[in-house]
Design a protein around this motif. Structure first.
Motif, PDB file in Angstrom:
ATOM      1  N   VAL A 117     -14.408  -3.956  -9.249  1.00 19.57           N
ATOM      2  CA  VAL A 117     -14.038  -3.484  -7.907  1.00 19.57           C
ATOM      3  C   VAL A 117     -15.278  -3.444  -7.020  1.00 19.57           C
ATOM      4  O   VAL A 117     -15.270  -3.915  -5.880  1.00 19.57           O
ATOM      5  CB  VAL A 117     -13.352  -2.099  -7.986  1.00 19.57           C
ATOM      6  N   GLU A 118     -16.367  -2.910  -7.567  1.00 16.45           N
ATOM      7  CA  GLU A 118     -17.593  -2.798  -6.770  1.00 16.45           C
ATOM      8  C   GLU A 118     -18.147  -4.176  -6.379  1.00 16.45           C
ATOM      9  O   GLU A 118     -18.518  -4.409  -5.239  1.00 16.45           O
ATOM     10  CB  GLU A 118     -18.673  -2.061  -7.574  1.00 16.45           C
ATOM     11  N   ALA A 119     -18.184  -5.059  -7.323  1.00 15.27           N
ATOM     12  CA  ALA A 119     -18.852  -6.342  -7.074  1.00 15.27           C
ATOM     13  C   ALA A 119     -17.955  -7.358  -6.376  1.00 15.27           C
ATOM     14  O   ALA A 119     -18.401  -8.086  -5.503  1.00 15.27           O
ATOM     15  CB  ALA A 119     -19.342  -6.927  -8.397  1.00 15.27           C
ATOM     16  N   ALA A 120     -16.690  -7.399  -6.759  1.00 13.13           N
ATOM     17  CA  ALA A 120     -15.819  -8.465  -6.250  1.00 13.13           C
ATOM     18  C   ALA A 120     -14.604  -7.931  -5.510  1.00 13.13           C
ATOM     19  O   ALA A 120     -13.788  -8.703  -5.016  1.00 13.13           O
ATOM     20  CB  ALA A 120     -15.377  -9.356  -7.405  1.00 13.13           C
ATOM     21  N   GLY A 121     -14.498  -6.620  -5.434  1.00 12.44           N
ATOM     22  CA  GLY A 121     -13.392  -6.023  -4.690  1.00 12.44           C
ATOM     23  C   GLY A 121     -12.036  -6.281  -5.321  1.00 12.44           C
ATOM     24  O   GLY A 121     -11.010  -6.301  -4.645  1.00 12.44           O
ATOM     25  N   ASP A 122     -12.022  -6.518  -6.616  1.00  8.62           N
ATOM     26  CA  ASP A 122     -10.754  -6.878  -7.256  1.00  8.62           C
ATOM     27  C   ASP A 122     -10.801  -6.443  -8.714  1.00  8.62           C
ATOM     28  O   ASP A 122     -11.603  -6.938  -9.506  1.00  8.62           O
ATOM     29  CB  ASP A 122     -10.572  -8.406  -7.176  1.00  8.62           C
ATOM     30  N   ALA A 134     -20.607 -10.573 -22.218  1.00 10.42           N
ATOM     31  CA  ALA A 134     -20.674 -11.250 -23.512  1.00 10.42           C
ATOM     32  C   ALA A 134     -21.794 -12.281 -23.529  1.00 10.42           C
ATOM     33  O   ALA A 134     -22.434 -12.493 -24.556  1.00 10.42           O
ATOM     34  CB  ALA A 134     -19.339 -11.920 -23.813  1.00 10.42           C
ATOM     35  N   LEU A 135     -22.033 -12.919 -22.391  1.00  2.00           N
ATOM     36  CA  LEU A 135     -23.076 -13.941 -22.358  1.00  2.00           C
ATOM     37  C   LEU A 135     -24.463 -13.338 -22.179  1.00  2.00           C
ATOM     38  O   LEU A 135     -25.465 -13.930 -22.585  1.00  2.00           O
ATOM     39  CB  LEU A 135     -22.763 -14.970 -21.262  1.00  2.00           C
ATOM     40  N   ALA A 136     -24.529 -12.151 -21.591  1.00  2.00           N
ATOM     41  CA  ALA A 136     -25.827 -11.486 -21.428  1.00  2.00           C
ATOM     42  C   ALA A 136     -26.378 -11.073 -22.790  1.00  2.00           C
ATOM     43  O   ALA A 136     -27.588 -11.145 -23.029  1.00  2.00           O
ATOM     44  CB  ALA A 136     -25.686 -10.274 -20.524  1.00  2.00           C
ATOM     45  N   LEU A 137     -25.512 -10.638 -23.663  1.00  2.00           N
ATOM     46  CA  LEU A 137     -25.967 -10.099 -24.958  1.00  2.00           C
ATOM     47  C   LEU A 137     -26.838 -11.092 -25.751  1.00  2.00           C
ATOM     48  O   LEU A 137     -27.931 -10.731 -26.177  1.00  2.00           O
ATOM     49  CB  LEU A 137     -24.764  -9.636 -25.798  1.00  2.00           C
ATOM     50  N   TYR A 169     -23.218  -9.164 -16.206  1.00  2.00           N
ATOM     51  CA  TYR A 169     -24.436  -9.685 -16.840  1.00  2.00           C
ATOM     52  C   TYR A 169     -25.598  -8.712 -16.634  1.00  2.00           C
ATOM     53  O   TYR A 169     -26.277  -8.314 -17.587  1.00  2.00           O
ATOM     54  CB  TYR A 169     -24.763 -11.045 -16.210  1.00  2.00           C
ATOM     55  N   GLU A 170     -25.806  -8.299 -15.378  1.00  2.00           N
ATOM     56  CA  GLU A 170     -26.968  -7.451 -15.084  1.00  2.00           C
ATOM     57  C   GLU A 170     -26.842  -6.064 -15.692  1.00  2.00           C
ATOM     58  O   GLU A 170     -27.785  -5.522 -16.261  1.00  2.00           O
ATOM     59  CB  GLU A 170     -27.189  -7.381 -13.571  1.00  2.00           C
ATOM     60  N   ARG A 173     -27.670  -6.339 -19.316  1.00  3.09           N
ATOM     61  CA  ARG A 173     -29.107  -6.521 -19.571  1.00  3.09           C
ATOM     62  C   ARG A 173     -29.825  -5.175 -19.451  1.00  3.09           C
ATOM     63  O   ARG A 173     -30.726  -4.875 -20.210  1.00  3.09           O
ATOM     64  CB  ARG A 173     -29.714  -7.498 -18.556  1.00  3.09           C
ATOM     65  N   LYS A 174     -29.358  -4.368 -18.500  1.00  4.03           N
ATOM     66  CA  LYS A 174     -29.996  -3.084 -18.245  1.00  4.03           C
ATOM     67  C   LYS A 174     -29.710  -2.091 -19.381  1.00  4.03           C
ATOM     68  O   LYS A 174     -30.595  -1.442 -19.904  1.00  4.03           O
ATOM     69  CB  LYS A 174     -29.473  -2.509 -16.923  1.00  4.03           C
ATOM     70  N   LEU A 175     -28.428  -2.032 -19.746  1.00  2.90           N
ATOM     71  CA  LEU A 175     -27.996  -0.937 -20.623  1.00  2.90           C
ATOM     72  C   LEU A 175     -27.893  -1.299 -22.100  1.00  2.90           C
ATOM     73  O   LEU A 175     -28.156  -0.474 -22.960  1.00  2.90           O
ATOM     74  CB  LEU A 175     -26.615  -0.427 -20.173  1.00  2.90           C
TER      75      LEU A 175
END
Ligand code: TPP
Ligand code: SF4
Ligand code: MG
Lengths: 564, 283
Positions: A117-122, A134-137, A169-170, A173-175
């Protein structure tokens, strides 16, 4: 250890399991990895439990693995059903704000929906957030992922997906990056195509010059007709959504008679309805290609699940005796080539050719090297030219009579589902009947010469695993792993089943220590066929008939139990 | 110039006096009148007495399965639309075994002509009831009498037929005219032909039909009006109308196929390399 990863996406139908899984597979293909991905879904459009497994490796892969590195769970059921499959360093990603009160280890809760919702409004973009996660891991390249999403969705939808994936992804990576220790890196290999068995077959049909398809939708082969229909305009193909499978096969026979390469695709139930039409093709010596994607039967059975239960049915379908060829591609790559070959054999021998797959192979995705189309040779068989005397079913040494197409010359093309004479007119004359039966059946000699001899990988004295069709990947990996553990085990795989390669199979069996047939059915149909055709009895059958495909581990267990 | 001699076929195995002879004569007459040569024509037939007709004349012949003449014909027609495709079946094959194909072929409006030899009985298998047997008709399989028959004409109109005619095998010239009109019609043409079976139908005989059939007069009868057609199609018993009962113009199934815009599928080259363009969809 080969660098590889095994990821499962699980959830209800309608939650985007399929699209996330598919994009994961493509992402790894773009990284130069080899991918094998399979789908497990229920016969429903919403709800239920579905999963999509993606295995990516630097080495060739042709089967699924049980042990998961990452489980993306869109619902509680996915966690409950699959947490035992998650390996000791594996993780489960889920949205703790949606799936509450989950306890246990390996869990990583991320607010997928909130991020969407925050990033894409959906909020529907939660699945793309999960894709980014899954790809960040394992340390996938973000720009490669965003490029994939832009290519895949395009335009505004592409940008929305990019934002959602980036957020996932981000955040990961952070958490959570440090909780997942398996790190992969890009390979030098070029991007291979990621295709399903069905798609490979449809592409094979286009390459082979199929101009006509008539079919009635039935899982698992429906995507073949859908794909061809989507290309009908550009490739000059007619796809008729027939009123039933009986119409479909008879239309295909009519089109084949008129002179075009024609095919149909169905599953066991639909094929049941086509059987009289199959005999019609045999009797009228009309080339047709039939794809039969098996599912668990009898009757409606398990509509979305796999089985190799139709082998004997396909070999014997239709009353009376006539020549046929039966091909059983054993990988996605072979799906393409088997269909190409099927069209050539059908026209060369003017008889039906069946290509068998099953739900597992038809709807699994694999990376393949670009099909080398320069190797596609078109053989339309003997053709009649000119305007002289013509007899559609003229007696010949090979049993093959030159074909003419109705309306393309003055000579008339006459054929009949009744027994007929050389000119094609019905007759009940006993002598003609004998000559016609012999003529048609003689075609089997030529056909047999055009079958590939299966390769026996085993050395003398090794234990031999024999399989056919879609089980190849699992058997190959099982044998490989057994050999790594110093067991002398190898394999012989059949991807062309009729005319049966009896000599090659008999020889391989004679040299083996033990012979086991591995097949996805309850009664050991290939084992029976081998006994019938070679007079040899295999030592044991390793069978599976719960509607699920073999895994290498299952085969290894059984082989060790039987002894090797 | 093509003559009726060019359409001479094998000697028939039909019973002497059978209504099929009149139909055979009419088919030949129509084809000759239209100047069509046998190689331009594809006769696709069912199994049964009717289905033997193609062997008794000339043309390209595909003698198919029982009930499956239509789909086989449609496959051939789509593959090569230049062929004049005439499909021949009995009432059993057309409305029983092949009933589903009938409905959907009508609905999709394929450009083929369907001649149904309607003798209201299964001839070849020696006299069992058929989907068009009159109510109460006693046969070996209906000792208590047959149930209500299907009305192929109203059925065809209701599922979107663009050409529906009823004919009588005893009036060869009139039938030949209808066959010609049917072949000329762009789209699916059904001609249900009342065909006496002298061996197994002792009710619906030549004499029985002669007393009842009346021609729909061109000019006075308007086959373009669906409601009138629907009512006319239900006349049975004392008076049975023959002629074109309903006709309309509508694009054919073949018209809707982009692949046919380049001409016959049979004439299109096979170019394997063209598939390569699609490979980029998969990376
Ligand atoms: C699948 C199948 N079922 C049954 C038959 C046997 N059979 C052949 S013709 C026929 C009925 C013929 O009746 P109709 O179609 O009205 O043709 P007619 O002989 O009256 O012209 C039957 C039942 C068959 N050939 N195939
Ligand atoms: S059985 Fe009837 S339909 Fe058949 S040939 Fe004899 S008369 Fe004609
Ligand atoms: Mg009849």
């Amino acid at each position: 250890m080969v660098e590889q990863i095994n990821i499962m996406v699980g959830g209800e139908a309608g939650q985007g399991v399929q699209s996330v899984g598919h994009l994961l597979a493509r992402a790894f293909a773009r990284w130069g990895y080899r991918v094998f991905a399979d789908q497990d879904y229920e016969s429903r459009v919403r709800g239920g439990h579905n999963f999509f497994r993606v295995r990516a490796s630097r080495a060739p892969v042709g089967a699924i693995l049980e042990t998961l590195d990452i489980l993306i769970a869109f619902n509680r059921e996915s966690i409950d059903l699959h947490r035992a499959e998650v390996g000791k360093d594996g993780v489960i990603i889920y949205d703790g704000e949606k799936i509450k009160d989950v306890t246990g280890d390996k869990l990583i809760s991320l607010p997928l929906e909130k991020l969407a919702v925050e990033a894409a409004g959906d909020r529907m973009m939660a699945n793309t957030v999960a894709l980014g996660t899954a790809l960040a891991l394992p340390g996938y390249d973000l720009p490669l992922l965003t490029g994939l999403l832009r290519d895949y969705f395009g335009g505004e939808a592409g940008e929305k997906n990019v934002k959602a994936a980036q957020a996932g992804y981000e955040q990961t990576r952070k958490l959570a990056s440090s909780t997942f220790t398996k790190k992969l890196s890009a390979t030098e290999a070029p991007t291979r195509m990621l295709v399903s068995g069905n798609e490979a077959m449809a592409l094979g049909a286009i390459a082979a010059g199929c101009k006509f398809m008539a079919a009635y939708p039935m899982t698992p082969t429906t995507p073949i007709m859908e794909y061809l229909a989507s290309k009908a305009k550009d490739y000059g193909i007619v796809v008729v959504p027939a009123e039933d499978e009986i119409a479909a096969i008879n239309m295909v026979v009519g089109a084949g008679y008129a002179g075009v390469r024609a095919m149909t695709a169905t599953s066991g139930g639909g094929f049941c309805l086509m059987v009289e039409g199959l005999g019609l093709a045999g009797m009228t010596e009309t080339p047709v290609v039939i794809i039969e994607g098996q599912r668990a039967g009898p009757a409606i059975g398990l509509p979305t699940r796999t089985e190799q239960g139709d082998l004997e049915f396909i070999l014997h379908a239709a009353h009376g005796e006539f020549p046929r060829a039966v091909l059983a591609p054993s990988s996605v790559d072979e799906c393409f080539w088997s269909v190409v070959k099927a069209f050539n054999l059908a026209e060369k021998y003017q008889t039906p050719v069946l290509v068998i797959t099953d739900q597992h192979l038809a709807s699994s995705y694999a990376t393949v090297d670009r099909f080398d189309v320069s190797k596609v040779k078109i053989d339309r068989g003997l053709l009649f030219r000119g305007d002289g005397d013509y007899k559609r079913h003229a007696y010949t040494e090979s049993g093959v009579s030159p074909r003419a197409f109705p309306g393309k010359q003055k000579a008339l093309v006459v054929t009949d589902s009744d027994e007929h004479d050389e000119a094609g007119h019905l007759t009940e004359d006993a002598g003609t009947r004998l000559l016609m039966m012999q003529k048609r059946l003689r075609k089997l000699y030529g056909l047999k010469k055009d079958m590939v001899v299966p390769h026996n990988h085993a050395k003398k004295g090794e234990t031999l695993l024999i399989g056919w069709g879609s089980t190849q990947g699992a058997i190959e990996e099982a044998a490989e792993n057994l050999r790594k553990d110093s067991h002398k085990v190898n394999r012989l795989h059949l991807n062309e089943l009729w005319p049966f390669p009896a000599e090659a199979v008999a020889l391989a069996m004679a040299e083996a220590k033990h012979t086991y047939v591995v097949e996805n059915n309850a009664t050991g149909q290939l084992a029976r066929l081998i006994r019938r055709e070679t007079g040899k009895q295999v030592d044991a059958s390793i069978l599976k008939y719960d509607g699920r495909p073999f895994t290498p581990a299952l085969i290894i267990d059984q082989v060790l139990k039987e002894g090797c | 110039m093509v003559t009726v001699k060019d359409y001479t076929g094998l000697t028939s195995a039909w019973c002497p006096g059978c209504g099929n002879f009149g139909i055979l004569q009419a088919v030949k007459k129509a084809l000759v009148d239209m100047g069509l040569e046998p190689w331009q024509v594809l006769l696709v037939s069912d199994i049964g007495q009717a289905g033997k007709l193609p062997h008794y004349t000339q043309g390209n012949v595909f003698n198919s399965l029982h009930g499956r003449a239509l789909p086989a014909a449609l496959g051939a027609k789509i593959a090569n639309p230049e062929l004049k495709v005439i499909v021949i079946a009995g009432d059993g094959g057309a409305y029983g075994e092949g009933g589903n194909h009938f409905i959907h072929t009508v609905r999709r409006n394929h450009d083929v002509t369907y001649l149904v030899h309607d003798n209201q009985v299964y001839g070849l298998t020696k006299g069992q009831t058929s989907p068009t047997s009159d109510f109460g008709f006693v046969t070996k399989t209906t000792p208590e009498g047959a149930p209500l028959p299907i009305n192929p004409i109203t059925l065809a109109i209701s599922v979107g037929a663009t050409f529906v005619a009823r004919a009588f095998a005893g009036d060869v010239d009139f039938l030949a005219g209808l066959i010609k009109a049917g072949i000329q019609h762009k789209g699916f043409a059904l001609i249900d032909i009342l065909q006496p079976c002298v061996s197994f139908n002792h009710k619906n005989t030549f004499a029985w039909y002669r007393e009842r059939v009346h021609k729909l007069e061109e000019g006075t009868y308007k086959p373009g009006d669906k409601n009138t057609a629907y009512i006319t199609a239900q006349e049975w018993g004392d008076k049975i109308p023959i002629g074109i009962i309903y006709r309309e113009e509508r694009p054919t199934y073949e018209d809707s196929l982009p692949a046919l815009k380049q001409g016959s599928l049979v004439d299109q080259p096979i170019e394997p390399h063209r598939v390569e363009k699609l490979f980029s969809e998969f990376v």
